[in-house]
Design an enzyme around this catalytic site. Structure first.
Site, PDB file in Angstrom:
ATOM      1  N   ILE A  34     -29.875  31.653 -43.065  1.00 59.08           N
ATOM      2  CA  ILE A  34     -29.149  31.095 -41.919  1.00 59.08           C
ATOM      3  C   ILE A  34     -29.938  29.945 -41.281  1.00 59.08           C
ATOM      4  CG2 ILE A  34     -28.460  31.611 -39.536  1.00 59.08           C
ATOM      5  CD1 ILE A  34     -27.584  34.392 -40.495  1.00 59.08           C
ATOM      6  N   ASP A  80     -47.795  32.753 -39.249  1.00 56.27           N
ATOM      7  CA  ASP A  80     -47.182  34.068 -39.047  1.00 56.27           C
ATOM      8  C   ASP A  80     -46.861  34.145 -37.559  1.00 56.27           C
ATOM      9  OD1 ASP A  80     -46.715  36.795 -38.514  1.00 56.27           O
ATOM     10  OD2 ASP A  80     -48.002  37.404 -40.192  1.00 56.27           O
ATOM     11  N   LYS A 140     -44.053  30.736 -26.008  1.00 52.70           N
ATOM     12  CA  LYS A 140     -45.299  30.374 -25.317  1.00 52.70           C
ATOM     13  C   LYS A 140     -45.937  29.119 -25.925  1.00 52.70           C
ATOM     14  CE  LYS A 140     -47.689  32.617 -22.759  1.00 52.70           C
ATOM     15  NZ  LYS A 140     -47.913  32.474 -21.296  1.00 52.70           N
ATOM     16  N   SER A 157     -30.194  36.286 -32.963  1.00 54.83           N
ATOM     17  CA  SER A 157     -30.232  37.718 -32.671  1.00 54.83           C
ATOM     18  C   SER A 157     -29.299  38.459 -33.635  1.00 54.83           C
ATOM     19  CB  SER A 157     -29.844  37.907 -31.198  1.00 54.83           C
ATOM     20  OG  SER A 157     -29.905  39.251 -30.824  1.00 54.83           O
ATOM     21  N   LYS A 175     -33.871  43.115 -31.139  1.00 55.33           N
ATOM     22  CA  LYS A 175     -32.888  42.075 -30.804  1.00 55.33           C
ATOM     23  C   LYS A 175     -32.393  42.220 -29.364  1.00 55.33           C
ATOM     24  CE  LYS A 175     -32.818  39.978 -34.875  1.00 55.33           C
ATOM     25  NZ  LYS A 175     -33.465  38.684 -35.085  1.00 55.33           N
ATOM     26  N   ILE A 204     -22.938  37.611 -42.652  1.00 56.18           N
ATOM     27  CA  ILE A 204     -22.917  36.269 -43.245  1.00 56.18           C
ATOM     28  C   ILE A 204     -23.177  36.402 -44.743  1.00 56.18           C
ATOM     29  CG2 ILE A 204     -23.938  33.950 -43.186  1.00 56.18           C
ATOM     30  CD1 ILE A 204     -22.587  34.775 -40.534  1.00 56.18           C
TER      31      ILE A 204
END
Ligand code: COA
Length: 289
Positions: A34, A80, A140, A157, A175, A204
């Site tokens: 996606i 990561d 952040k 999400s 989520k 999807i």
């Protein structure tokens, strides 16, 4: 009578081709699936992009393909998302190359099917760390630049946590947290001209998530009011809209892009058998139980 089947959209039919000219996108999880499609679509509307993930070789290949299909610039940068230091380095590389960041997609995620009874504490934590803490770390690391550009966040999400979907405790908890984090970000940073929204994709087709997480033989089509599985371009079009100036008064929203599936969703694993006798559904699940 056969039901209506909506067409798969092309963003170029709706949005200006140079909509994002001069803008810079930073996307975690952009190597595949996606998020790759979102990056490709946004690049086809003029954005330059950095794609971030753990698989350096895969990222380089994806970046090369993105440049080839769109003619825009793309920086592959390994990190990561669980490691704030690695993300800060990826952000620095992006700013060194492009001079700024306008848009951020928090898309890196991990998931598998497992009931709470067989989920170890470490397994639960692995998904919370990637999906939720990874989103926090990405926010952040990028926020100083997004404040400067009056830019925008998009978080990928899910709709799982609107109900109690079995075998998905870890990702549902993660989520839910992502949705909440985005809402707070929207309220805290709105006065500085920063927006934050969430897309919650439904099923999807042709994605790693779908092939790994849907039980073998499962066909979602009959559970989707708009008559077909989602396409990655359905999500990409929603992303283009949310990053566009047309959405400049939209923040703190969660947009399900699922053909209406979450309102009538059937459980994909047989219920209650999958809870009473997990062994009986082993043959339907990829990976371990
Ligand atoms: N069922 C139950 N537990 C599982 C599991 C499964 N299918 N897959 C992993 N775990 C557990 C591991 O056993 C380990 O727990 P333990 O220490 O108690 O044994 C814990 O999760 C961490 O696993 P590990 O593989 O070491 O973590 P990782 O950080 O390398 O990767 C994931 C975690 C979620 C990314 C990994 O499961 C994965 O590679 N998934 C496929 C890729 C993916 O999820 N793509 C996105 C699709 S939406």
């Amino acid at each position: 009578m056969s039901s209506y089947k909506s067409a798969v959209p092309n963003s170029k039919d709706t949005f200006r081709h140079d909509l994002f000219k001069g803008k810079v996108l930073f996307c975690t999880g952009g190597r595949s699936g996606i998020c790759y499609k979102i990056v490709e679509t946004m690049m086809s509307h003029g954005v330059d992009a950095a794609i971030v993930g753990r698989d350096g070789k895969g990222l380089a290949e994806s970046a090369q393909a993105l440049v080839k299909t769109t003619g825009q610039k793309c920086l592959p940068t390994s990190a990561d998302v669980r490691d704030p230091g690695q993300l800060e380095k990826a952000v620095k590389e992006t700013v060194d190359k492009f001079g700024k960041i306008d848009f951020v997609i928090c898309g890196a995620a991990g998931n598998f099917l497992a009931p709470i009874s067989s989920l170890s504490s470490n397994a639960f934590k692995a998904v919370i760390d990637i999906d939720l803490l990874g989103t926090y770390n990405t926010i952040k690391a990028t926020l100083p630049y997004i404040r400067q550009s009056h830019g925008s966040y998009l978080h990928i999400s899910a709709t799982l946590h609107y109900r109690g979907v079995p075998y998905q405790a870890h990702v549902s908890a993660a989520k839910s947290g992502v949705d909440a984090l985005s809402n707070v970000l929207a309220v805290e940073e709105g006065p500085r001209g920063v927006r934050s929204n969430v897309i919650a994709p439904g099923p999807i087709g042709n994605t790693e998530g779908m092939s790994r997480l849907s039980p073998m033989g499962w066909d979602a089509t009959n559970d989707i009011p708009l008559g077909r599985m989602g396409d990655t371009s359905d999500i990409a079009n929603a992303a283009v809209f949310l990053f566009s100036p047309a959405a400049s008064w939209i923040t703190g929203t969660v947009l399900p892009v699922d053909g209406g599936e979450n309102h009538i969703r059937q459980l994909s694993l047989p219920y209650p058998q999958s809870m009473l006798d997990p062994e009986s559904v082993k043959g339907l699940i990829k990976g371990k139980l």
